[in-house]
Scaffold this motif. Structure first.
Motif, PDB file in Angstrom:
ATOM      1  N   CYS A  25       0.839  -1.200   0.000  1.00  0.00           N
ATOM      2  CA  CYS A  25       0.000   0.000   0.000  1.00  0.00           C
ATOM      3  C   CYS A  25       0.874   1.251   0.000  1.00  0.00           C
ATOM      4  O   CYS A  25       1.614   1.499   0.952  1.00  0.00           O
ATOM      5  CB  CYS A  25      -0.904  -0.046   1.240  1.00  0.00           C
ATOM      6  SG  CYS A  25      -1.723   1.485   1.642  1.00  0.00           S
ATOM      7  N   GLY A  26       0.787   2.046  -1.063  1.00  0.00           N
ATOM      8  CA  GLY A  26       1.571   3.280  -1.155  1.00  0.00           C
ATOM      9  C   GLY A  26       1.184   4.297  -0.101  1.00  0.00           C
ATOM     10  O   GLY A  26       2.034   4.969   0.486  1.00  0.00           O
ATOM     11  N   THR A  27      -0.107   4.427   0.170  1.00  0.00           N
ATOM     12  CA  THR A  27      -0.572   5.360   1.190  1.00  0.00           C
ATOM     13  C   THR A  27      -0.058   4.962   2.569  1.00  0.00           C
ATOM     14  O   THR A  27       0.231   5.817   3.405  1.00  0.00           O
ATOM     15  CB  THR A  27      -2.113   5.428   1.189  1.00  0.00           C
ATOM     16  OG1 THR A  27      -2.561   5.715  -0.140  1.00  0.00           O
ATOM     17  CG2 THR A  27      -2.620   6.506   2.117  1.00  0.00           C
ATOM     18  N   CYS A  28       0.067   3.662   2.791  1.00  0.00           N
ATOM     19  CA  CYS A  28       0.596   3.173   4.070  1.00  0.00           C
ATOM     20  C   CYS A  28       2.043   3.633   4.268  1.00  0.00           C
ATOM     21  O   CYS A  28       2.445   3.974   5.380  1.00  0.00           O
ATOM     22  CB  CYS A  28       0.529   1.645   4.140  1.00  0.00           C
ATOM     23  SG  CYS A  28      -1.149   0.993   4.134  1.00  0.00           S
ATOM     24  N   HIS A  29       2.815   3.642   3.192  1.00  0.00           N
ATOM     25  CA  HIS A  29       4.209   4.086   3.285  1.00  0.00           C
ATOM     26  C   HIS A  29       4.276   5.573   3.655  1.00  0.00           C
ATOM     27  O   HIS A  29       5.115   5.978   4.468  1.00  0.00           O
ATOM     28  CB  HIS A  29       4.958   3.820   1.980  1.00  0.00           C
ATOM     29  CG  HIS A  29       5.181   2.370   1.717  1.00  0.00           C
ATOM     30  ND1 HIS A  29       6.111   1.607   2.397  1.00  0.00           N
ATOM     31  CD2 HIS A  29       4.566   1.521   0.862  1.00  0.00           C
ATOM     32  CE1 HIS A  29       6.070   0.364   1.969  1.00  0.00           C
ATOM     33  NE2 HIS A  29       5.138   0.281   1.041  1.00  0.00           N
ATOM     34  N   LEU A  30       3.374   6.371   3.090  1.00  0.00           N
ATOM     35  CA  LEU A  30       3.326   7.799   3.434  1.00  0.00           C
ATOM     36  C   LEU A  30       2.894   7.995   4.895  1.00  0.00           C
ATOM     37  O   LEU A  30       3.454   8.825   5.607  1.00  0.00           O
ATOM     38  CB  LEU A  30       2.365   8.541   2.510  1.00  0.00           C
ATOM     39  CG  LEU A  30       2.781   8.613   1.043  1.00  0.00           C
ATOM     40  CD1 LEU A  30       1.661   9.231   0.207  1.00  0.00           C
ATOM     41  CD2 LEU A  30       4.060   9.407   0.889  1.00  0.00           C
ATOM     42  N   ALA A  31       1.903   7.221   5.332  1.00  0.00           N
ATOM     43  CA  ALA A  31       1.439   7.302   6.717  1.00  0.00           C
ATOM     44  C   ALA A  31       2.565   6.918   7.677  1.00  0.00           C
ATOM     45  O   ALA A  31       2.754   7.557   8.716  1.00  0.00           O
ATOM     46  CB  ALA A  31       0.228   6.395   6.924  1.00  0.00           C
ATOM     47  N   ARG A  32       3.331   5.887   7.320  1.00  0.00           N
ATOM     48  CA  ARG A  32       4.455   5.457   8.167  1.00  0.00           C
ATOM     49  C   ARG A  32       5.472   6.588   8.308  1.00  0.00           C
ATOM     50  O   ARG A  32       6.018   6.802   9.387  1.00  0.00           O
ATOM     51  CB  ARG A  32       5.136   4.230   7.592  1.00  0.00           C
ATOM     52  CG  ARG A  32       6.358   3.780   8.409  1.00  0.00           C
ATOM     53  CD  ARG A  32       7.118   2.665   7.742  1.00  0.00           C
ATOM     54  NE  ARG A  32       6.298   1.513   7.514  1.00  0.00           N
ATOM     55  CZ  ARG A  32       6.013   0.573   8.431  1.00  0.00           C
ATOM     56  NH1 ARG A  32       6.493   0.699   9.644  1.00  0.00           N
ATOM     57  NH2 ARG A  32       5.270  -0.454   8.125  1.00  0.00           N
ATOM     58  N   GLU A  33       5.730   7.324   7.229  1.00  0.00           N
ATOM     59  CA  GLU A  33       6.669   8.442   7.303  1.00  0.00           C
ATOM     60  C   GLU A  33       6.183   9.495   8.301  1.00  0.00           C
ATOM     61  O   GLU A  33       6.978  10.046   9.061  1.00  0.00           O
ATOM     62  CB  GLU A  33       6.859   9.068   5.919  1.00  0.00           C
ATOM     63  CG  GLU A  33       7.661   8.189   4.973  1.00  0.00           C
ATOM     64  CD  GLU A  33       7.819   8.795   3.588  1.00  0.00           C
ATOM     65  OE1 GLU A  33       7.606  10.034   3.438  1.00  0.00           O
ATOM     66  OE2 GLU A  33       8.149   8.048   2.668  1.00  0.00           O
ATOM     67  N   MET A  34       4.876   9.741   8.319  1.00  0.00           N
ATOM     68  CA  MET A  34       4.319  10.705   9.283  1.00  0.00           C
ATOM     69  C   MET A  34       4.533  10.212  10.709  1.00  0.00           C
ATOM     70  O   MET A  34       4.928  10.987  11.591  1.00  0.00           O
ATOM     71  CB  MET A  34       2.829  10.905   9.028  1.00  0.00           C
ATOM     72  CG  MET A  34       2.502  11.630   7.769  1.00  0.00           C
ATOM     73  SD  MET A  34       0.703  11.841   7.660  1.00  0.00           S
ATOM     74  CE  MET A  34       0.556  12.364   5.967  1.00  0.00           C
ATOM     75  N   LEU A  35       4.276   8.936  10.939  1.00  0.00           N
ATOM     76  CA  LEU A  35       4.439   8.381  12.281  1.00  0.00           C
ATOM     77  C   LEU A  35       5.907   8.353  12.690  1.00  0.00           C
ATOM     78  O   LEU A  35       6.235   8.574  13.865  1.00  0.00           O
ATOM     79  CB  LEU A  35       3.829   6.979  12.348  1.00  0.00           C
ATOM     80  CG  LEU A  35       2.329   6.899  12.028  1.00  0.00           C
ATOM     81  CD1 LEU A  35       1.831   5.465  12.142  1.00  0.00           C
ATOM     82  CD2 LEU A  35       1.507   7.830  12.891  1.00  0.00           C
ATOM     83  N   ASP A  36       6.787   8.115  11.723  1.00  0.00           N
ATOM     84  CA  ASP A  36       8.225   8.154  12.014  1.00  0.00           C
ATOM     85  C   ASP A  36       8.649   9.549  12.489  1.00  0.00           C
ATOM     86  O   ASP A  36       9.493   9.683  13.377  1.00  0.00           O
ATOM     87  CB  ASP A  36       9.047   7.763  10.780  1.00  0.00           C
ATOM     88  CG  ASP A  36       9.016   6.265  10.491  1.00  0.00           C
ATOM     89  OD1 ASP A  36       8.650   5.479  11.394  1.00  0.00           O
ATOM     90  OD2 ASP A  36       9.356   5.889   9.343  1.00  0.00           O
ATOM     91  N   ILE A  37       8.074  10.586  11.907  1.00  0.00           N
ATOM     92  CA  ILE A  37       8.388  11.954  12.318  1.00  0.00           C
ATOM     93  C   ILE A  37       7.982  12.168  13.775  1.00  0.00           C
ATOM     94  O   ILE A  37       8.732  12.749  14.566  1.00  0.00           O
ATOM     95  CB  ILE A  37       7.701  12.982  11.388  1.00  0.00           C
ATOM     96  CG1 ILE A  37       8.358  12.949  10.008  1.00  0.00           C
ATOM     97  CG2 ILE A  37       7.747  14.395  11.988  1.00  0.00           C
ATOM     98  CD1 ILE A  37       7.603  13.710   8.944  1.00  0.00           C
ATOM     99  N   ILE A  38       6.811  11.675  14.149  1.00  0.00           N
ATOM    100  CA  ILE A  38       6.351  11.821  15.536  1.00  0.00           C
ATOM    101  C   ILE A  38       7.281  11.079  16.488  1.00  0.00           C
ATOM    102  O   ILE A  38       7.635  11.599  17.549  1.00  0.00           O
ATOM    103  CB  ILE A  38       4.893  11.338  15.677  1.00  0.00           C
ATOM    104  CG1 ILE A  38       3.970  12.288  14.927  1.00  0.00           C
ATOM    105  CG2 ILE A  38       4.502  11.226  17.164  1.00  0.00           C
ATOM    106  CD1 ILE A  38       2.543  11.825  14.808  1.00  0.00           C
ATOM    107  N   GLU A  39       7.716   9.884  16.101  1.00  0.00           N
ATOM    108  CA  GLU A  39       8.642   9.133  16.954  1.00  0.00           C
ATOM    109  C   GLU A  39       9.974   9.868  17.094  1.00  0.00           C
ATOM    110  O   GLU A  39      10.564   9.883  18.180  1.00  0.00           O
ATOM    111  CB  GLU A  39       8.852   7.719  16.424  1.00  0.00           C
ATOM    112  CG  GLU A  39       7.653   6.831  16.656  1.00  0.00           C
ATOM    113  CD  GLU A  39       7.887   5.384  16.335  1.00  0.00           C
ATOM    114  OE1 GLU A  39       7.192   4.545  16.931  1.00  0.00           O
ATOM    115  OE2 GLU A  39       8.767   5.064  15.491  1.00  0.00           O
TER     116      GLU A  39
END
Length: 101
Positions: A25-39
């Protein structure tokens, strides 16, 4: 992010966030990047992650209708499901509201 084992990990989580994704899922990869920023901002692992393909029974039981999905977990139950990863700020503010940080 910490990988989830549904039977062992999730029951132990008092308050937590479970990122459900599909590796295709391409959108999942973008969402993961957002969560990585929060971490990175919090300087700690905040999210658990779960490959939806590996846990179809869990997906059906919790009525997760699509990926990406962020489950807001509290005391062994799903408190909220977030499907729209609109911005890092929106997710961070949701966490602030839930955690009162």
């Amino acid at each position: 992010m910490k990988e989830v084992n549904v039977r062992e990990t999730l029951p132990e989580v008092g308050r937590g966030y479970v990122f459900i994704y599909s590796p295709f899922c391409g959108t999942c990869h973008l969402a993961r990047e957002m969560l990585d920023i929060i971490e990175k901002m919090r300087e700690e692992d905040v999210f658990y992650e779960m490959n939806a393909s590996l846990f179809p029974d869990f997906m059906q039981e919790k009525q997760v209708s699509s990926v990406p999905c962020l489950l807001v977990w509290k005391d062994g139950k799903v408190e909220e499901k977030v499907y729209a990863f609109e911005s890092v700020t929106k997710i961070f503010n949701l966490m602030k509201e839930k955690e009162k940080i």
